[in-house]
Design an enzyme around this catalytic site. Structure first.
Site, PDB file in Angstrom:
ATOM      1  N   THR A  95       0.878  -1.173  -0.161  1.00  0.00           N
ATOM      2  CA  THR A  95       0.163   0.217   0.138  1.00  0.00           C
ATOM      3  C   THR A  95       0.977   1.278  -0.070  1.00  0.00           C
ATOM      4  O   THR A  95       1.859   1.064   0.491  1.00  0.00           O
ATOM      5  CB  THR A  95      -1.004   0.187   1.254  1.00  0.00           C
ATOM      6  OG1 THR A  95      -0.278   0.309   2.420  1.00  0.00           O
ATOM      7  CG2 THR A  95      -1.765  -1.368   1.402  1.00  0.00           C
ATOM      8  N   HIS A  96       0.464   2.460  -0.599  1.00  0.00           N
ATOM      9  CA  HIS A  96       1.253   3.753  -0.903  1.00  0.00           C
ATOM     10  C   HIS A  96       2.812   3.026  -1.500  1.00  0.00           C
ATOM     11  O   HIS A  96       3.715   3.785  -1.005  1.00  0.00           O
ATOM     12  CB  HIS A  96       1.806   4.140   0.732  1.00  0.00           C
ATOM     13  CG  HIS A  96       0.334   4.379   1.385  1.00  0.00           C
ATOM     14  ND1 HIS A  96      -0.224   5.556   1.464  1.00  0.00           N
ATOM     15  CD2 HIS A  96       0.006   3.497   2.208  1.00  0.00           C
ATOM     16  CE1 HIS A  96      -1.306   5.336   2.055  1.00  0.00           C
ATOM     17  NE2 HIS A  96      -1.299   4.219   2.686  1.00  0.00           N
ATOM     18  N   SER A 129      17.586   0.779 -26.499  1.00  0.00           N
ATOM     19  CA  SER A 129      17.878   2.219 -26.515  1.00  0.00           C
ATOM     20  C   SER A 129      18.724   2.642 -27.677  1.00  0.00           C
ATOM     21  O   SER A 129      19.776   1.587 -28.113  1.00  0.00           O
ATOM     22  CB  SER A 129      18.292   2.787 -25.408  1.00  0.00           C
ATOM     23  OG  SER A 129      19.260   3.943 -25.623  1.00  0.00           O
ATOM     24  N   LYS A 160      20.411  -1.237 -22.263  1.00  0.00           N
ATOM     25  CA  LYS A 160      18.775  -0.963 -21.874  1.00  0.00           C
ATOM     26  C   LYS A 160      17.887  -1.859 -22.756  1.00  0.00           C
ATOM     27  O   LYS A 160      18.106  -2.593 -23.726  1.00  0.00           O
ATOM     28  CB  LYS A 160      18.495   0.307 -22.597  1.00  0.00           C
ATOM     29  CG  LYS A 160      19.161   1.491 -21.789  1.00  0.00           C
ATOM     30  CD  LYS A 160      18.513   1.566 -20.556  1.00  0.00           C
ATOM     31  CE  LYS A 160      17.459   2.762 -20.523  1.00  0.00           C
ATOM     32  NZ  LYS A 160      16.562   3.065 -19.401  1.00  0.00           N
ATOM     33  N   GLU A 167       4.697   1.050 -21.126  1.00  0.00           N
ATOM     34  CA  GLU A 167       4.510   2.805 -21.099  1.00  0.00           C
ATOM     35  C   GLU A 167       3.505   3.169 -22.065  1.00  0.00           C
ATOM     36  O   GLU A 167       2.903   4.079 -21.980  1.00  0.00           O
ATOM     37  CB  GLU A 167       6.040   3.089 -21.294  1.00  0.00           C
ATOM     38  CG  GLU A 167       7.086   2.719 -20.217  1.00  0.00           C
ATOM     39  CD  GLU A 167       8.573   3.022 -20.352  1.00  0.00           C
ATOM     40  OE1 GLU A 167       8.636   4.075 -20.959  1.00  0.00           O
ATOM     41  OE2 GLU A 167       9.419   2.383 -20.156  1.00  0.00           O
ATOM     42  N   TYR A 204     -30.571  17.043 -34.545  1.00  0.00           N
ATOM     43  CA  TYR A 204     -29.345  16.553 -34.988  1.00  0.00           C
ATOM     44  C   TYR A 204     -28.734  17.809 -35.232  1.00  0.00           C
ATOM     45  O   TYR A 204     -29.436  18.938 -35.534  1.00  0.00           O
ATOM     46  CB  TYR A 204     -29.390  15.991 -36.259  1.00  0.00           C
ATOM     47  CG  TYR A 204     -28.147  15.688 -37.086  1.00  0.00           C
ATOM     48  CD1 TYR A 204     -27.306  14.768 -36.864  1.00  0.00           C
ATOM     49  CD2 TYR A 204     -27.596  16.802 -38.012  1.00  0.00           C
ATOM     50  CE1 TYR A 204     -25.977  14.575 -37.148  1.00  0.00           C
ATOM     51  CE2 TYR A 204     -26.277  16.616 -38.665  1.00  0.00           C
ATOM     52  CZ  TYR A 204     -25.636  15.640 -38.082  1.00  0.00           C
ATOM     53  OH  TYR A 204     -24.190  15.391 -38.859  1.00  0.00           O
TER      54      TYR A 204
HETATM   55  N1  ARG Z   1     -22.010  12.979 -42.021  1.00  0.00           N
HETATM   56  C1  ARG Z   1     -22.997  13.392 -41.399  1.00  0.00           C
HETATM   57  C2  ARG Z   1     -22.374  12.759 -39.657  1.00  0.00           C
HETATM   58  O1  ARG Z   1     -21.909  12.244 -39.660  1.00  0.00           O
HETATM   59  C3  ARG Z   1     -24.260  12.625 -41.634  1.00  0.00           C
HETATM   60  C4  ARG Z   1     -25.708  13.248 -40.951  1.00  0.00           C
HETATM   61  C5  ARG Z   1     -25.868  14.570 -41.923  1.00  0.00           C
HETATM   62  N2  ARG Z   1     -26.996  15.145 -41.678  1.00  0.00           N
HETATM   63  C6  ARG Z   1     -27.308  16.284 -41.922  1.00  0.00           C
HETATM   64  N3  ARG Z   1     -28.406  16.803 -41.571  1.00  0.00           N
HETATM   65  N4  ARG Z   1     -26.541  17.166 -42.418  1.00  0.00           N
HETATM   66  O2  ARG Z   1     -23.029  13.661 -38.815  1.00  0.00           O
END
Ligand code: ARG
Length: 458
Positions: A154-155, A276, A282, A289, A316
């Protein structure tokens, strides 16, 4: 002309075209886009929205396009902006005017949501398969080291002895939860948005359930606005990826520490180490990493998604086009890390000498002496204080606790008897930790058995 160009009097400026296009990123969803379109076309035909014969021509055209793409015969263009319009354009070029009917009762808004969900579903399956491989590797390592006594920390300070197998099985539990998280996330990804169209659904009598069945979705989206606006499934996926990477990064950090000459607990296989360019001696744990470093990258993807979606009004918005790159990057990174991590782990060799040396100092059995005193009727707090004084004495005398003579033990508590030496042997300290969830060989063997049974259910 653009597929949406009817109301425009001028073409798009080239600089806008380049800026607006997402084809360089979303072209990798070509398969999902085509399969989604095939299901949509089938349904349009079945519901009598397009003629059945026309639907068949559309489907045959789409399948040809799929073959063309896979044969490397297709060049996508930024003029057609994204994968959806590129494929639609290819279809029209291939089958003529009938191809123009495919986009009936569909918008790119529900189309992109569909493709993206299909892509994420496929990716989750891949990640789960890789996690199962990793879990099997961990179980093997735990079995190989079932009775290896190992210093628990721990720690980053030596704490109590454990079995190495118990340490491995701790990671088994973490990756098991990761797997469960991905499976749970899948439930919310597995929702079919088509039929939502731009945002307001459609007046065509679509059979949304048929499309969901065709594409193997568990259910359909319940609200057309939500279906095209929601990206929380992507955020959840990136969040599952981030938590998984966090676990991997901890394991990698331990491997890096164990591999240092100061610890000397392990030897990495040559095939999983690098050298390295200047220092000939090395042998670096670059793979571990890099995984540790790539964790930051995946967190970045999660923050990218959260920030893109923050405060976006429904439904959208074009901002959402930026979501794919982050999910693809998180997916690629997680998959690449899992693919290299499991074999790195399985080829790693534990060095008995290094571990034994480390067990000698650090008073790993101090807590057990306190427990011994408790068994002799001493209150735990008093026992703790007495053993603290013993440790102080040992530090001055440059001794381990087990090196003290009975006379020296009696300086701190007269009731200590010769059985103390067996009691504080590290192997007996571990053996006694046979509580459920503990490190004793017997309990870990049970945990391994359970773990195997769990893997068999997957
Ligand atoms: N290439 C667009 C996207 O990835 C698709 C949808 C586009 N829709 C629009 N109404 N312009 O979001």
């Amino acid at each position: 002309m653009k597929l949406w160009g009817g109301r425009f009097e001028k073409g798009t400026d080239r600089i806008v075209e380049e800026f607006n296009a997402s084809i360089s990123i979303d072209s990798r969803m070509y398969k999902q886009d085509i399969n989604g379109s095939i299901a949509h076309a089938k349904m349009l035909g079945k519901c009598g929205i397009v003629d059945m014969g026309e639907a068949e021509i559309i489907i045959a055209g789409l399948l040809e396009i799929l073959n063309d793409i896979e044969a490397g015969k297709v060049e996508f263009t930024i003029e057609d902006e994204d994968i959806h319009m590129n494929i639609e354009r290819l279809l029209i070029a291939k089958i003529g005017d009938i191809g123009k009917k495919l986009h009936t009762a569909r918008s790119r808004n529900d189309q992109v949501a569909l493709d993206f969900r299909m892509y994420t579903k496929d990716t989750i399956q891949q990640v789960i398969t890789l996690l199962i491989d990793l879990e099997k590797t961990i179980i093997n390592k735990a079995e190989e080291n079932i009775s290896t006594i190992f210093p628990g920390y721990t720690h980053l300070q030596k704490a109590q002895p454990i079995t190495l197998s118990h340490h491995f099985m701790a990671y088994f539990e973490m990756f098991k939860r990761d797997m469960e998280r991905f499976k749970d996330c899948l439930k919310r990804v597995d929702i079919m948005p088509l039929g939502s169209c731009a945002l307001a659904g459609t007046s065509y009598p679509l059979d949304r359930y048929m499309v969901a069945d065709e594409l193997g979705f568990a259910d359909i989206a319940a609200n057309s606005i939500d279906a095209v606006s929601d990206r929380d499934f992507a955020i959840e996926f990136a969040s599952c990826c981030s938590i998984l990477m966090m676990h991997l990064s901890r394991f990698c950090e331990e491997i890096i520490i164990w591999n240092s000459s100061e610890f000397g607990f392990i030897e990495m296989d040559d095939a999983y180490s690098t050298g390295s360019s200047i220092m000939p001696q090395k042998k670096n744990p670059d793979v571990a990493e890099l995984i540790r470093g790539k964790t930051g990258r995946v967190y970045g993807d999660l923050i990218t998604l959260l920030t893109i979606m923050k405060a976006l009004p429904l439904a959208y918005n074009k901002d959402m086009q930026e979501d794919k790159e982050a999910v693809f990057d998180a997916a690629d990174t997680v998959i690449a890390c899992l693919k290299v991590f499991a074999p790195m782990l399985s080829t790693m060799r534990f060095k008995d000498e290094g571990i034994k040396k480390s067990l000698k100092d650090g008073f790993l059995n101090a807590t057990d002496i306190a427990d011994y005193l408790v068994n002799k009727g001493v209150a735990f707090r008093d026992a703790h204080a007495a053993v603290g004084s013993m440790v102080g004495y040992c530090i001055k005398q440059r001794k381990a606790l087990e090196d003290l003579s009975i006379e020296e033990f009696h300086i701190f508590f007269g009731g200590i008897e010769a059985d103390i030496y067996d009691y504080i042997e590290l192997s007996s300290c571990v053996k006694r930790k046979s509580i459920v969830g503990g490190p004793s060989q017997k309990i870990v063997a049970e945990a391994i058995k359970k773990a195997k049974a769990y893997i068999d259910t997957l």
